[in-house]
Design an enzyme around this catalytic site. Structure first.
Site, PDB file in Angstrom:
ATOM      1  N   GLU A 174       0.852  -1.187   0.000  1.00 30.72           N
ATOM      2  CA  GLU A 174       0.000   0.000   0.000  1.00 30.72           C
ATOM      3  C   GLU A 174       0.894   1.245   0.000  1.00 30.72           C
ATOM      4  O   GLU A 174       1.890   1.252   0.724  1.00 30.72           O
ATOM      5  CB  GLU A 174      -0.893   0.034   1.240  1.00 30.72           C
ATOM      6  N   ALA A 202       1.913  -0.196  10.794  1.00 32.67           N
ATOM      7  CA  ALA A 202       1.538  -1.577  10.500  1.00 32.67           C
ATOM      8  C   ALA A 202       0.672  -1.608   9.253  1.00 32.67           C
ATOM      9  O   ALA A 202       0.163  -0.575   8.820  1.00 32.67           O
ATOM     10  CB  ALA A 202       0.767  -2.196  11.668  1.00 32.67           C
ATOM     11  N   MET A 203       0.487  -2.831   8.688  1.00 26.43           N
ATOM     12  CA  MET A 203      -0.229  -2.965   7.423  1.00 26.43           C
ATOM     13  C   MET A 203      -1.134  -4.188   7.445  1.00 26.43           C
ATOM     14  O   MET A 203      -0.713  -5.263   7.860  1.00 26.43           O
ATOM     15  CB  MET A 203       0.811  -3.037   6.294  1.00 26.43           C
ATOM     16  N   GLU A 204      -2.349  -3.996   6.938  1.00 18.14           N
ATOM     17  CA  GLU A 204      -3.417  -4.992   7.080  1.00 18.14           C
ATOM     18  C   GLU A 204      -3.480  -6.036   5.981  1.00 18.14           C
ATOM     19  O   GLU A 204      -4.560  -6.570   5.702  1.00 18.14           O
ATOM     20  CB  GLU A 204      -4.760  -4.247   7.125  1.00 18.14           C
ATOM     21  N   HIS A 255      -6.722  -2.197  15.044  1.00 16.31           N
ATOM     22  CA  HIS A 255      -6.946  -1.440  13.812  1.00 16.31           C
ATOM     23  C   HIS A 255      -6.691  -2.318  12.579  1.00 16.31           C
ATOM     24  O   HIS A 255      -7.546  -2.422  11.690  1.00 16.31           O
ATOM     25  CB  HIS A 255      -6.033  -0.215  13.803  1.00 16.31           C
ATOM     26  N   GLU A 256      -5.542  -2.961  12.539  1.00 16.68           N
ATOM     27  CA  GLU A 256      -5.215  -3.772  11.359  1.00 16.68           C
ATOM     28  C   GLU A 256      -6.155  -4.962  11.264  1.00 16.68           C
ATOM     29  O   GLU A 256      -6.579  -5.334  10.162  1.00 16.68           O
ATOM     30  CB  GLU A 256      -3.749  -4.226  11.388  1.00 16.68           C
TER      31      GLU A 256
HETATM   32  N1  BES Z   1      -3.094   0.797   5.820  1.00 15.59           N
HETATM   33  C1  BES Z   1      -2.336   1.443   6.827  1.00 15.59           C
HETATM   34  C2  BES Z   1      -0.854   1.320   6.630  1.00 15.59           C
HETATM   35  C3  BES Z   1      -0.286   2.153   5.508  1.00 15.59           C
HETATM   36  C4  BES Z   1      -0.336   3.503   5.556  1.00 15.59           C
HETATM   37  C5  BES Z   1       0.325   1.595   4.433  1.00 15.59           C
HETATM   38  C6  BES Z   1       0.220   4.254   4.533  1.00 15.59           C
HETATM   39  C7  BES Z   1       0.859   2.347   3.427  1.00 15.59           C
HETATM   40  C8  BES Z   1       0.820   3.688   3.474  1.00 15.59           C
HETATM   41  C9  BES Z   1      -2.632   0.878   8.205  1.00 15.59           C
HETATM   42  O1  BES Z   1      -3.881   0.301   8.333  1.00 15.59           O
HETATM   43  C10 BES Z   1      -2.597   2.033   9.154  1.00 15.59           C
HETATM   44  O2  BES Z   1      -3.442   2.866   9.072  1.00 15.59           O
HETATM   45  N2  BES Z   1      -1.607   2.073  10.035  1.00 15.59           N
HETATM   46  C11 BES Z   1      -1.380   3.158  10.942  1.00 15.59           C
HETATM   47  C12 BES Z   1      -1.689   2.782  12.352  1.00 15.59           C
HETATM   48  C13 BES Z   1      -3.135   2.880  12.705  1.00 15.59           C
HETATM   49  C14 BES Z   1      -3.390   2.422  14.109  1.00 15.59           C
HETATM   50  C15 BES Z   1      -3.711   4.256  12.523  1.00 15.59           C
HETATM   51  C16 BES Z   1       0.079   3.510  10.831  1.00 15.59           C
HETATM   52  O3  BES Z   1       0.822   2.741  10.204  1.00 15.59           O
HETATM   53  O4  BES Z   1       0.481   4.526  11.356  1.00 15.59           O
HETATM   54 ZN    ZN Z   2      -5.451   1.629   8.610  1.00 11.40          ZN
END
Ligand code: BES
Ligand code: ZN
Length: 880
Positions: free
Chosen positions: A127, A268-270, A303-304
């Protein structure tokens, strides 16, 4: 190679894909010097596309193309065009199989997008647009395919081979190599693809779902981290249960895996069935992680996990819809955290972040709507607006509909759109259809940027027993948007009588059983509400629970704020009244004479908070935190940071001197010898005693210093050890500071997550984080420019938290940041673009600062070969 002239992408130009991919067959040959990726796509023309005979265009980035074949027949170079960022085949049949072989070099991938190496393991981050760094593909979320992935690697170096879904085959190969094949039965966009290969230990658990299925839960970490998995695993099980109970969402695969990696751009990534985490957001033990880290881990794991439904089963049509999954999922993880701990404290934390950072973003050059209309680089749009304001927008729908209708709406949304890639509008429509409410004006929250300002005034008519509340809203101009329409704002209010009693809110004369709190719905530029049967002028309690992400202006007197601090039945507003009072007191001291008096009633109210142990201690712990410098800056025009810093410190020291004995007593009362627990009560006790310690050391108290050392050396948990270390680092005793830092380093030098905390406690400190010391940290053997966590813990902490040093009047802090941004731009543009943020806020500051910030930004702008990421941020913030 990326094109030099960054292009703007517009939502209005969205077109459905000309081709769909039903199935993807991947084979990865992993070697030490690179990886060969064999990809076979089952492609067909999209019946919904009107583009007859369109060429097939596949995205690619930093790929070495080795071969292309269509339906088994090799293509020669004249049959396709390799444009670098796209592979184009001019004429293709209605339906076909395309096989592409590419060569990539994960070891040289410092951007950490696509396939890369982190401490000896292969891992991916796709992502938003990282899959194109792995192979040629229509890299857009509305192309959803079933993936089958075979991974081949040396067995002794990479015994663990993981991808999405279920492992369906494995075996041995020649030369000590082996393979595992994974199959994901759920169609997904390529941004949810993941692969991991490494020498990892596995931690297992199981979860029985509401329908009685047993899910295999597995965590994969480096052997040295084997003992740091329990908290994340427990958090995962709690999240799975909660999503069943609160949203009726059951997990769908038989396996759920979490991997921890040290080098990661985000938290982190889902990825479907295979979440990948930044080590700092998943690994924890009592000895190495603070309470804040434990809570953050629980929230991120949740969250993930929650994305499995809000994001994966129902995904985004295009990246303009990012808040569809992120805003909704942040709302869900906030609800979860509130249910696991103290809802008021969680609300205070969320609002603090929103008001300090999102409001600043919404008032700055990068301001954009929750659903942006355009972008250059999508990585720059993982913002506080998409996340936090997006979550507030969902929360307002929740409040307008009530929990039951909201649940009906979310059920309808998941049912109606399961397996689809949809828009924020589809989400709102599901909420409307389920509830029968009209949210057409409410949709403006997605379209208009900027934080609405509510100016509130009141009138009391003694004779008629009438209290009149007038609320005017206006939404400030933001880049590219002016003359905005009024928004639909849920505004929760209560009225307090002189003895602190909650008055019934009678809107129609004669109304019986009127409620003591109402959610007024604002839809016009101005509203007046009349409350009947009021016999004396009440104190209004406005925007309870922070019912909408807006700024409220009302001319509260200090007397009224003190009254609300102790009487408001809404815990959030009690806290907020305390913040407003402290802001008022600090602001009145900015630039004032050195001996100007500090409001004595502030001292009295803090004394009450510290001494009255019948109060909710978790809330007290929050109420004792003075508004941050960042928040004071956000509230200011022409901010003079050193002056704000001095005024705030003056209030802190005055409170500490006046309440010295009470603080020592508070410290002792909250000291405990029992087992370490992570309950709201225990967290509050640790927070209170560490606040007491910090304040005592601010005034160089000898007893405080002894207590700090005793706690530092005797602590059985990181919260207390770090609390004492931070207090010592921020004290005036230079020798103590160096001694404690050295002892800490020797104790934890082998643990990267702890060393990151050790870096940031120094970089964020006025005493330990002046520029020469920052340079020394950058030279430290444990520092690593390639590791985003290390960069954030030094450079990010300095520019984001050590505000007096960063805004040093000679501009040296700005020059420093500009230099580090330029250095990082070559290796990791995403991190560089995030790091530059503090400079983009230059309009907030007093003219002398402004000019120096602008000059620093211009130097970044003029760097040769600037990435698209930094280009967008810097150009937008220098534009008028
Ligand atoms: N999908 C995002 C991770 C992501 C963000 C991938 C931007 C690529 C580019 C993930 O679900 C996410 O939102 N992670 C947050 C933490 C969350 C608890 C808000 C993060 O990585 O900060
Ligand atoms: Zn997210």
């Amino acid at each position: 190679m990326r094109s030099n002239q960054p292009q703007t992408i517009y939502l209005s130009e969205y077109k459905v894909p000309a081709y769909l991919v039903d199935h993807v067959d991947l084979r990865f040959e992993l070697f030490e010097d690179g990886a060969r990726v064999h990809s076979t796509l089952s492609v067909r023309r999209n019946p919904e596309s009107s583009e007859d005979g369109a060429p097939l265009e596949l995205d690619g980035d930093s790929l070495k193309l080795e071969s292309v074949a269509l339906d088994g027949a090799g293509l020669s170079a004249s049959d396709y065009e390799d444009r670098g960022d796209q592979l184009v085949i001019a004429s293709v049949p209605e339906q076909f199989e395309l096989s592409v072989v590419t060569w990539i070099e994960p070891r040289n991938n410092t951007r950490l997008e696509g396939l890369y190496m982190s401490s000896g393991m292969f891992c991916t981050q796709c992502e938003a647009e990282g899959f194109r760094c792995i192979t040629f593909f229509p890299d857009r979320p509305d192309v959803m395919a079933r993936f089958r992935t075979r991974i081949e690697a040396d067995k002794s170096s990479y015994p663990v081979l993981l991808s999405n879904g279920n492992d369906v085959d494995r075996g041995e190969l020649d030369d000590g190599r082996h393979f595992v094949t994974w199959e994901d039965p759920f169609p997904k966009p390529c941004y949810l693809f993941a692969l991991v290969a490494g020498d990892l230990v596995e931690k297992r658990d199981t979860f029985r779902t509401c329908s009685g299925r047993d899910i295999d839960l597995r965590m994969y970490v480096e052997p040295r981290n084997a003992e740091k998995c329990d908290h994340a695993m427990d958090s995962l099980k709690r999240s799975m249960r909660w999503d069943e109970e609160v949203y009726g969402r059951e997990y769908d695969l038989d396996i759920f895996m979490i991997v921890a990696v040290d080098d990661f751009n985000m938290g982190a990534m889902e990825n479907k069935g295979l979440n990948i985490f930044n080590s700092s957001c998943v690994l924890a033990s009592q000895d190495t992680a603070t309470d804040a880290a434990f809570q953050r881990i629980e929230a991120i794991v949740a969250h993930e996990y929650f994305h499995n439904w809000s994001g994966n089963r129902v995904t985004c049509r295009d990246w303009f819809q990012l808040s569809l999954k992120e805003g909704f999922t942040v709302f869900r993880d906030s609800q979860f955290s509130a249910d696991m701990g103290s809802p008021t404290v969680k609300r205070i934390e969320d609002v603090t972040l929103l008001r300090t950072a999102q409001f600043a973003e919404d008032a700055g050059p990068m301001a954009h709507p929750v659903r942006p209309a355009s972008y250059m680089e999508i990585s720059n749009f993982y913002t506080l607006t998409i996340y936090e304001k997006g979550a507030e927008v969902v929360s307002m729908i929740h409040n307008l509909l009530g929990p039951e209708m909201f649940r009906k709406g979310s059920d309808l949304y998941f049912e109606r759109h399961d397996g689809q890639a949809v828009t924020t509008d589809d989400f709102v429509r599901a909420m409307e259809d389920a509830s029968g409410r009209d949210l057409s004006q409410f949709r403006l929250w997605y379209e208009q940027a900027g934080t609405p300002v509510l100016n509130v005034s009141d009138e009391f008519d003694q004779e008629r027993g009438l209290y009149r509340l007038t609320i005017e809203q206006h939404i400030p101009d933001t880049p590219g948007q002016s003359n905005k329409k009024p928004q639909h704002i849920p505004f929760a209010v209560g009225l307090l009588g002189s003895r602190g009693e909650a008055l019934p809110l009678i809107l129609e004369a004669g109304e019986e059983h009127a409620p003591a709190e109402r959610v007024l719905e604002l839809t016009e530029a101005s509203h007046t509400f009349e409350f009947h049967g009021i016999s004396e002028r009440p104190v209004p309690s406005l925007l309870r629970h922070f019912s909408a992400p807006v700024r409220v202006n009302y001319p509260w007197s200090r007397e009224q704020l003190l009254f609300l601090m102790s009487h408001d039945p809404d815990g959030f507003n009690r806290w907020d009244a305390g913040q407003r009072l402290a802001v008022d007191v600090i602001q009145s001291l900015v630039g004032a004479a050195k001996d100007a008096a500090v409001e004595p009633r502030l001292v009295t109210s803090y004394r009450h908070l510290i001494c009255d142990s019948s109060l909710d201690q978790a809330l007290v712990a929050k109420m004792l935190q003075l508004p941050s410098e960042a928040y004071l800056i956000e509230l200011a025009d022409n901010a003079d940071v050193p002056a704000i810093h001095r005024a705030r410190e003056r209030v802190l020291k005055h409170l500490a001197i006046s309440l010295r004995d009470e603080l020592v007593a508070c410290y002792r009362r909250n000291f405990e010898s029992g087992d370490y627990e992570i309950t709201p009560e225990a967290i509050a006790r640790r927070s209170l005693r560490n606040t007491a310690l910090a304040w005592l050391l601010m005034i160089n108290d000898e007893e405080g210093r002894e207590l700090a050392f005793r706690q530092f050396r005797g602590a059985d948990n990181m919260t207390d050890r770090m609390g004492a270390l931070r207090a010592l680092v921020n004290s005036d005793y230079g020798e103590d500071r160096n001694l404690a830092l050295e002892e800490f380093y020797q104790q934890f030098r082998e643990d990267p997550q702890v060393i990151e905390q050790w870096f940031s406690v120094q970089a964020a400190s006025e005493r330990a984080g002046q520029l020469p010391q920052i340079h020394a940290l950058l030279e430290h053997p444990a520092f690593d420019w390639k590791n985003p966590n290390k960069v954030r813990s030094v450079v990010g902490a300095f520019a984001g938290q050590n505000l007096a040093a960063f805004h040093s009047p000679d501009g040296s802090g700005y020059d420093f940041l500009a230099e580090q941004v330029c250095r990082l731009d070559d290796s990791n543009p995403q991190i560089a673009a995030r790091l530059v943020t503090p400079l983009t806020r230059w309009r907030k500051f007093a003219p002398a600062y402004r000019q120096r910030m602008q000059a620093a930004l211009e130097r970044v702008r003029d760097k040769a070969g600037l990435s698209r990421d930094v280009y967008e941020v810097v150009h937008k913030s220098l534009a008028d």
